[in-house]
Design a protein around this motif. Structure first.
Motif, short mmCIF file in Angstrom:
data_model
loop_
_atom_site.label_atom_id
_atom_site.label_comp_id
_atom_site.label_asym_id
_atom_site.label_seq_id
_atom_site.Cartn_x
_atom_site.Cartn_y
_atom_site.Cartn_z
N HIS A 106 29.18 24.45 46.53
CA HIS A 106 29.93 24.84 47.83
C HIS A 106 29.70 26.32 47.93
N HIS B 163 34.04 34.52 47.62
CA HIS B 163 35.12 33.93 48.47
C HIS B 163 36.19 32.90 47.61
N ASP B 164 35.41 32.06 46.65
CA ASP B 164 36.24 31.11 46.06
C ASP B 164 36.11 31.74 44.61
N ASP C 206 32.69 28.77 55.41
CA ASP C 206 33.44 28.01 54.28
C ASP C 206 33.72 26.48 55.04
FE LIG Z 1 35.46 27.86 49.96
#
Ligand SMILES: [Fe+2]
Ligand SMILES: [Fe+2]
Length: 200
Positions: free
Chosen positions: A28, A57-58, A135
């Motif tokens: 992802h 971001h994650d 995202d």
């Molecule tokens: Fe994400």
């Protein structure tokens, strides 16, 4: 030091990020990184900055609820009421913290894009909109209502895409009664709704 002046190597960052997540989440993450680059090209934004924001971001999503709270307390990151009830929301602030402290990323736009990638906020910067949108639309996302349309619109009118994503997200949260809504998401929705209304 600004990231554009920084002697970084995006492949090294990728290896570090990969160590901190499952294979699925990394897949992802790479999708988000590449879509951030594509959106940056489309909107004449700094491609490297967009890639780094997408890549991180994650980064902090690996912790369970308790650990998320503990880590935030340890690093003196403030926790809002809604975050204390839905601690997964904290992966955003914690991710920005790690990007800065572990990887020396001090670029404010990148750190804000990581911080607001889940809730959005009113009047987002171009990079915040790029990460927020990437995202949602990256290729491995499972089909959500209107996703095909949102993917197309993302490259035509990013404010409209942000509005459509916020609308979808709020509808989803309202349908699932156990999910709480961050007031920031509602504020962002109102802002982007007004923006759309004012354009027609
Ligand atoms: Fe994400
Ligand atoms: Fe996230």
């Amino acid at each position: 030091m600004k990231v554009t002046e920084m002697d970084y190597n995006i492949m090294e960052f990728q290896d570090k990020v990969k160590e901190n997540m499952t294979a699925k989440r990394y897949f992802h993450t790479l999708g988000v990184q590449y879509i951030c680059a594509a959106l940056a090209m489309n909107y004449q934004y700094d491609i490297k900055k967009a890639e780094i924001a997408g890549l991180f971001h994650d980064y902090a999503k690996c912790y369970d609820d308790n650990m998320m709270i503990l880590k935030c307390k340890e690093f003196h990151i403030d926790i809002t009421e809604i975050e204390s009830k839905s601690p997964y929301l904290l992966h955003t602030k914690l991710g920005a913290y790690y990007a800065r402290e572990r990887f020396g990323i001090q670029d404010r736009e990148i750190l804000d894009a990581i911080t607001y990638h889940t809730t959005g906020r009113p009047n987002m910067s171009m990079l915040e909109k790029i990460v927020f949108t990437a995202d949602y639309i990256e290729p491995s996302r499972r089909m959500i209502p209107k996703l095909d349309e949102i993917r197309k619109v993302s490259f035509q009118n990013i404010d409209l895409a942000v509005y459509m994503i916020l609308e979808n997200t709020l509808n989803y949260l309202k349908k699932n009664k156990d999910k709480l809504i961050d007031p920031m998401t509602e504020n962002a929705y109102e802002y982007y709704k007004k923006l759309q209304d004012s354009e027609y």
